[in-house]
Structures are given as C-alpha cells and as structure tokens.
Design a protein around this motif. Structure first.
Motif, mmCIF file in Angstrom:
data_model
loop_
_atom_site.group_PDB
_atom_site.id
_atom_site.type_symbol
_atom_site.label_atom_id
_atom_site.label_comp_id
_atom_site.label_asym_id
_atom_site.label_seq_id
_atom_site.Cartn_x
_atom_site.Cartn_y
_atom_site.Cartn_z
ATOM 1 N N SER A 203 0.834 -1.203 0.000
ATOM 2 C CA SER A 203 0.000 0.000 0.000
ATOM 3 C C SER A 203 0.872 1.257 0.000
ATOM 4 O O SER A 203 0.576 2.234 -0.701
ATOM 5 N N HIS A 204 1.933 1.237 0.796
ATOM 6 C CA HIS A 204 2.842 2.385 0.829
ATOM 7 C C HIS A 204 3.334 2.729 -0.578
ATOM 8 O O HIS A 204 3.190 3.851 -1.052
ATOM 9 N N TRP A 205 3.887 1.739 -1.257
ATOM 10 C CA TRP A 205 4.541 2.049 -2.531
ATOM 11 C C TRP A 205 3.542 2.322 -3.645
ATOM 12 O O TRP A 205 3.739 3.226 -4.477
ATOM 13 N N ILE A 206 2.441 1.584 -3.666
ATOM 14 C CA ILE A 206 1.479 1.819 -4.753
ATOM 15 C C ILE A 206 0.723 3.134 -4.541
ATOM 16 O O ILE A 206 0.403 3.831 -5.500
ATOM 17 N N ASN A 207 0.500 3.509 -3.304
ATOM 18 C CA ASN A 207 -0.137 4.804 -3.091
ATOM 19 C C ASN A 207 0.802 5.956 -3.445
ATOM 20 O O ASN A 207 0.371 6.962 -4.002
ATOM 21 N N LEU A 208 2.079 5.826 -3.136
ATOM 22 C CA LEU A 208 3.027 6.849 -3.610
ATOM 23 C C LEU A 208 3.004 6.922 -5.141
ATOM 24 O O LEU A 208 2.970 8.015 -5.728
ATOM 25 N N PHE A 209 3.020 5.762 -5.770
ATOM 26 C CA PHE A 209 2.966 5.708 -7.236
ATOM 27 C C PHE A 209 1.702 6.387 -7.760
ATOM 28 O O PHE A 209 1.751 7.245 -8.657
ATOM 29 N N ASP A 210 0.552 6.009 -7.203
ATOM 30 C CA ASP A 210 -0.719 6.611 -7.645
ATOM 31 C C ASP A 210 -0.691 8.136 -7.505
ATOM 32 O O ASP A 210 -1.097 8.864 -8.411
ATOM 33 N N MET A 211 -0.252 8.613 -6.340
ATOM 34 C CA MET A 211 -0.256 10.070 -6.114
ATOM 35 C C MET A 211 0.699 10.782 -7.063
ATOM 36 O O MET A 211 0.404 11.861 -7.560
ATOM 37 N N HIS A 212 1.831 10.145 -7.327
ATOM 38 C CA HIS A 212 2.812 10.744 -8.241
ATOM 39 C C HIS A 212 2.261 10.791 -9.667
ATOM 40 O O HIS A 212 2.474 11.765 -10.389
ATOM 41 N N GLN A 213 1.552 9.771 -10.075
ATOM 42 C CA GLN A 213 0.995 9.745 -11.429
ATOM 43 C C GLN A 213 -0.150 10.741 -11.590
ATOM 44 O O GLN A 213 -0.329 11.318 -12.651
ATOM 45 N N LYS A 214 -0.921 10.947 -10.531
ATOM 46 C CA LYS A 214 -2.187 11.660 -10.705
ATOM 47 C C LYS A 214 -2.226 13.041 -10.067
ATOM 48 O O LYS A 214 -2.904 13.944 -10.570
ATOM 49 N N TYR A 215 -1.619 13.212 -8.882
ATOM 50 C CA TYR A 215 -1.992 14.376 -8.072
ATOM 51 C C TYR A 215 -0.858 15.310 -7.683
ATOM 52 O O TYR A 215 -1.100 16.461 -7.341
ATOM 53 N N GLY A 216 0.365 14.837 -7.658
ATOM 54 C CA GLY A 216 1.444 15.712 -7.222
ATOM 55 C C GLY A 216 2.776 15.088 -7.535
ATOM 56 O O GLY A 216 2.863 14.139 -8.309
ATOM 57 N N GLU A 217 3.828 15.644 -6.947
ATOM 58 C CA GLU A 217 5.184 15.198 -7.237
ATOM 59 C C GLU A 217 5.752 14.539 -5.993
ATOM 60 O O GLU A 217 5.790 15.155 -4.924
ATOM 61 N N VAL A 218 6.137 13.281 -6.124
ATOM 62 C CA VAL A 218 6.808 12.634 -4.996
ATOM 63 C C VAL A 218 8.261 13.081 -4.989
ATOM 64 O O VAL A 218 8.966 12.948 -6.000
ATOM 65 N N ILE A 219 8.678 13.676 -3.876
ATOM 66 C CA ILE A 219 10.038 14.214 -3.753
ATOM 67 C C ILE A 219 10.690 13.621 -2.506
ATOM 68 O O ILE A 219 10.061 12.881 -1.754
ATOM 69 N N ASP A 220 11.970 13.965 -2.282
ATOM 70 C CA ASP A 220 12.628 13.547 -1.047
ATOM 71 C C ASP A 220 12.937 14.786 -0.196
ATOM 72 O O ASP A 220 12.627 15.919 -0.597
ATOM 73 N N VAL A 221 13.546 14.568 0.971
ATOM 74 C CA VAL A 221 13.806 15.686 1.878
ATOM 75 C C VAL A 221 14.722 16.713 1.223
ATOM 76 O O VAL A 221 14.500 17.930 1.323
#
Lengths: 235, 235, 235, 235
Positions: A203-221
C-alpha cells in the motif's frame, strides 16, 4: 524513488512507457508543510520491528515508521529555516468515535489495557522528534483527510498558501485522503515519499505511485529543502 | 476476491494475520448505486487490448475495462429490479479545464485528432451498455470525487439514502476518491470490485485492498444483487 | 412572535398575505440542540444596557442578550431532561485571525486593554449560566457557520440526528449562517427566537422573519420543550 | 445607499455610531462577476407591479426586480469590457425537488397551470437582457448558496480569482447565502446593491445592511465599473 516498480506488472510498465508521467510538477511561491497523523500510536512508544510493535500498538508502522520520522526531522528543520508555515493534523481528541465505521475498528482494538496509563496516554500525542512549536498550526480532524471537517482551507486561503508539501501516516490512508482534497481544491502538491509511512508495504509504494501519477510530485527531503530555500524568506 | 494477495509482501501478510479485517461491514436499509466515470474514453470505442486501445484513447483500460462494464450490466439490472436509485457521475461537460493540474495532462494528451469527430465526441459519453434512463440522476463533476463540487450529498440527504454501492473507473482514481468522501460523510459503502477497472493492474488491486481494509466492503455482483433483493421495494 | 411585523412595509404585508408561510414545518425524530457563540464577549461580563456594555465589549448585545441567555437556561434544561444532545460552537481559540476580513474588524477593536486580564480572558468563554457539561460536544469554528470548517456534519451523520434546534448569537450572523448550511444539508430546523440575540434590533427581527419564511420554524422555549418531551428518551 | 436607515431603530443608530463600519473594504486584483438566480421566475415574463405579477409568478419581485435587471445590463457590460469573467448560477434543471424542505413550498406553488407551456418554460431561464454568452460559466445549484454543492470554488481557485462582485435575487436568500460562503472561503466581496432584488422590502434593505456591516462592501454599478476599469485587462 522507483521502488514502486517492483509492485507493477509487466503490462503496467508497458502502459506507463506510453502514457506514464514524464515531466515534473511545478510548485508555487507560498508553500506550507503539512504533517499528517504523526502521533505515537502510529509508531509505538518504543522503536521495535513492526511485527513486535503491533502487539502493543495495532496501528504501529514499526521501525520503518520511525525511520520516516527521523528523516522528517530534517524536513521540519528546512521548513523552519525558511519560514515555511508548519501545519499538524491528527485525530480530534474527545470527538465521539463512530462504532459503525470501518475505520474505527482499529481504534477499538487499540485500547490495549495492559499498557500503563502514562504510556497509553501517548497514543494521540505528536511524536517528540517533530513536535509542534509556538506559532505552528495544530488541527484536530474527524475523517482521514486533513481538509474534511477542519478549518485547513480557511487557513490556507487567508495566508495565500498555494502549495502543500505533505508527509506523515499512513501513506494509503490520511496522507492519500489529504492529497486528494488538496488536489480537488487546486493546490500544488509535493509528497515527501521518504517521510511517509504505512503498515502495509504494498500500500505504501502503490499509493506513492498513484499520487505521483495523478496528483502531485513525490520528492525527497533534499528536494523539499532545495525548494524551500529557493523562495527567499516570505515577507 | 483475494487476487490482491499477489501484490502483498510476506511481511504485509504477517501484519494482516494479526490486524487485518476479518468481519464483514454491514449495509443499511436504503442504498443507491453509484456509477463513476463510465464513459467511452475509459475503455475506447472499440473492444481492444489495452496496449492497442491506448493508441487512440490514452485513458483507456482496454478489454479488462470492457469486461467490468459487461458485468456492470447485471449490477444495473439488479438495482433497477429492486427500485434502487441509480446515480451516474462523470466529468462536467464545458467546465474549463485547469492546465496546471496534474490530472489534466492525460486529458490534453487525449485530444487525438486523428479520430473522426463522431468518434471523438463519444469520449465523455456514458457507455451504451449501462446508459442512464429517465429518472436516473446524472451529475457532472470537476474533481475526482463524486462529492467534491457536486450536489450528490444533497440528493442522498433528501432521499434518506444511507448506503452507497459503488463501481466504475478508475479504481485508483475517481472510485477511490468517491469512497473516501462517502466514508468521511458516514455512509455505509460497498465497492463492487469486479465492476471497477483501472489502467494499472497493481493500482487496481491494491486500491481495492486498501478500500476493503479501511472504508467499505468489496463485494461482487451476486453479493450486491442479493443485498438489493433483501430490502423489499422501498415505499 | 410576530414582533417582526413592525419592520415590514405595507407592501410586504400585501405580498405575504398571498404567498407568506402559513403552515408549520415538521421536525424529525432525533434532534440536537445547537448553541451558537454563547460566549461572554457577546453580552459582556456584567449585566448592563447595550450602549453602556459596548464601551467595554464591542460585540456585546447588552441586556437583551442576557435576557436571551436567561431563557436559554430553560431550553438547555429541557434538552438535558429528554436526553437531547447539546452541541456548542464558538470561535476556535488560537486560530490565527485574518486581518483582511471584514468580520475581523470587530475582533481587533475588541482588544480592550483597559480591562483586567482575568476579565478579558472571559471573552471567548461560554457563559456560565448555560455552560457545557461532560459529554456535550464543543466545537471551535473559524467562519460564521457552525458547519463550515468544522466536524459538525460528521457528528450529526454518525449519530443519525435529523433536526437542529438552534439558538444563540448573533441572529443575523452566526445563527443565520448556521441555519443556512443546515438547510442546504437537508436538516429540519427550529430556531428558538427568544433565545437568539443581536446587537441590532432590526437585524434581529428581520433575520428571524427571513429564516422563518425560508428555512425553518421560529419557535419559543415552551414549543421546543414540548417537542423534546414528545420524543421519548432515545434508546 | 443608506436607504436601510429607515428600517433601523434609534437604538440601532446609537450602537452603529460607536461600532458601525466606517471604512471601505478593499477589493483584489482578479475579480469575477457573479449573477445569482437571474431567471424569469424571479420577475415574471411581463413587467408588472409585484402584487399583480405574483398572481402568475409566486416568486416574482415585480417592477423593482425588473429595475434591478435593467441596471444589471450596465454592470454586465462593464465586466465584459474589462474582461472580468462572468459566472451565472441558478437552480439545477432536472434535479429532483425535496418536498420536505421549506424552500420548496414556493416552487410547488409556482406550478401555475393556467400559463401557456411556452411561458411556463421560461421560469428557470436566465433573463434575456443579461443572458450569458459563449465562454461564460453557467452553473446549476441545489441550495441557496452558489458554492454549496457546485464547482464554483474549483473554478475560482483554478483561475486565481480573489474577489467576487455579486448581484441578483433574492437579496435575503441566494445572494445572502452566496456572500456568506464567499466570506467563509476568504474571498473579497462587493455586493451591487442596486442590482439585487427581493420580494420583501424590509428583507432587501436589512440584508444589504447586514452584508455591508459584516461581509463585504455594498457598492453601485458606477463603483463596480470604476473598479473593473482600474485593473487593466488581465493577461
């Protein structure tokens, strides 16, 4: 950051090769840092592996949760250094629970009577490593999203904030719900993937993937810190 | 229904063995059937495998989408037979798009000029197999969720509906967003897993898993039909 | 209750003779009592005529405010006697004020430095005569309406409440705003006119008139008590 | 504009002398013009005095309504000339009515069968004098407020609009409700008093007074035109 790849099927990779997100989302000029559900119950009061920790704390994400919190320390520092407002949300204390709701099952299970009162009391308390300071916003919520049933939108509107940098727990629960509302309300969104945590790895990784594809940018610190530093201290 | 198991890690299974959902959520006395984004652009105008279909329709879910639509025919029939209200939501025609939004990227890509005008026109049209009839509710939306920026809540309140049985596209996008708002607003929720579809297999299964663990009960068409039939025709 | 008549024009009475509200609105089976902004700043810490009281407390409604609070004591008792839930809303302490907003002007003016600290501290405190007890719901708000930016709807949904009996301050401000949202959300509404108060007499009476014509039923304490008593103690 | 004075009591004037609004609210850099419920049913299909007009059209505001519409023509022209976006809201056609709601009483009464079908059909149609053009936004609503259950906020957010200039019908109903939500959502607000209308004179004037004291600035067409002209055409 492509750690989600191991959960994708070959066909998924074929679809993404054609239509997957390739460019980067832009952020705005006035961000806030939103910390979602960073309370002791989400990691336990001691640093233990998840399968051990959940004996005391049913919602605990274990050591991976603590690792995310440790990385959050740097994220919080970068926000404070650049005068980026910090907003904390977590369950509203004393709001009556809803026994008919699925989401409450965990809570009812969470009443672990064998823990001493002073430990149990920590449950809904924000974790000391990233605790709020005078002047930070701390909001109680009664649904997964940081927006639904809270004055978060009022605060963001009256301060002119246009971008939310989001982290916390759980990736697939309250973080995801908050990102969805932020997107519906047309905020620009960064999700600090390494400061999000979840009890379930898939769930952690697929939700990050989903959010990155659809809603925002997954970034690091580091990416968040660079962005905050690029803004100049807001007047 | 445990097809999501293949996406879970061994550790995930260990956590779920202790705290995973074991009982069934109850439904209420007055359901409605909510069909989310069942428009031609989500499957293409012809039945083709996804990697072929997305050449013409970037949001197409291909044959798995069509299979879900075919199963939806029985679901819709069961609702009509038992006088369960049907509510359709899909993108609001003529609402200005927001070029800065992530979610719009797909849309801009979707303007495939090589298709004849009468085919392109189908994009936002509800698929004929499950098309709405006189008396059904059809709402336009401008965000993923069926609730955010629509009068859906007004309708549910004024009719006393307490349960939403939800299906459509995409599992990880508008279905998930609608389920989240329904849960925040304290509706009882069934997700008809075999009538949901998604371009990404991992997202489809993990989002069904997430929703089943947190927000509602993933059921099949037969389960929904049995539930509808158990109610008696509402007065 | 027709004290608003003296503010209506002759033409208004002609229009109302044809299309004015003639029947009574029905209430439901599960009411809650909503007390809006019954804090000391709305009446001052001493019982004084309004023109005197506003020297210390700019938002004070003076003796008419105190009279409404005194009548509210019986309303609160009737609710408690019949196990009707009580919900209090008032400004959220510590939420940052918005200096650009019209509504904040009063607040900035309200910082009356000549009052002793222990008196000034009363400002946002709920008036002792009708103070909440253990088990009552107390919510902070950041806009006039009791719904906008609060979890009030979540609470009403999860408890199955269908009717709001509303009183408090000001009739033309936060009471009116709360009634409007309650009506949009399809609750049945009673407004206890004699337990509402306002700094401006014309606004008080015309807002009661407007709400009675459009959104709910203006009743008195006796009427509310009779309604509460008719329900039987909820299980 | 102080025509509301005749409805205020002497005591009200005393309170206002101390704490009444004295300065002017500022507007922002990106306004939109919001036209609320400017449909034929609100004035009738012929220009007649209100007591005559309401025989055919129960919600009609008569000649004062028509006068407001006539002044609106200049307001609309000023908006178009300065590229200020126009947003129309009115009842959502085909949304099921809610017979239990107070506000619906008028509607049920409005079904005046003696009018020819082609006249009755005008009811929910926007008045020709100020009709929308290609590119304007036209939204259906299912509650008094232009925000509640509509995508208005989505549109305002994605276009960066910070100020709403509002007019229409009724002053005490849908205009007031829309102003309240706009204020809760931290928009700057102008109400064009001479382009608002109401069946009840006292309600018209006291609601303008209330909104001016609490939520926004009551202006006239000339003031709105000057403001629009001061902005330069938006890029």
């Amino acid at each position: 950051m492509a750690q989600w790849d191991r959960f994708l099927t070959e066909r998924d990779k074929g679809v993404l090769a054609v239509w997957g997100k390739k460019d980067h989302d832009e952020f705005g000029q006035r961000p806030a840092l939103l910390l979602v559900d960073v309370y002791y119950g989400s990691v336990g009061h001691e640093r233990k592996p998840i399968l051990e920790s959940i004996r005391d704390w049913p919602m605990s994400c274990g050591l991976e949760g603590w690792a995310a919190v440790d990385r959050m320390v740097g994220l919080v520092a970068a926000a404070r250094k650049n005068a980026v407002p910090l907003i904390y949300v977590r369950g509203m204390p004393s709001f009556p629970s809803d026994p008919s709701r699925v989401i409450e099952r965990g809570k009812s299970k969470r009443r672990v009577d064998h823990l001493p009162a002073e430990v149990r009391r920590l449950d809904n308390e924000i974790i000391g490593e990233v605790a709020p300071r005078e002047g930070d916003i701390v909001l109680g919520k009664t649904a997964p999203s940081a927006f639904n049933g809270t004055p978060l939108l009022h605060y963001l509107r009256q301060t002119g904030i246009d971008t939310l940098i989001i982290c916390g727990e759980s990736t697939s629960g309250c973080v995801r719900a908050s990102v969805l509302d932020a997107q519906a309300l047309r905020f620009k969104i960064g999700i600090v993937g390494e400061c999000c945590y979840d009890r379930i790895e898939a769930s952690h990784w697929i939700n990050l993937f989903d959010m990155h594809q659809k809603y925002g940018e997954v970034i690091d610190v580091a990416g968040a810190a660079t962005y905050f530093g690029s803004l100049g201290t807001p007047s």
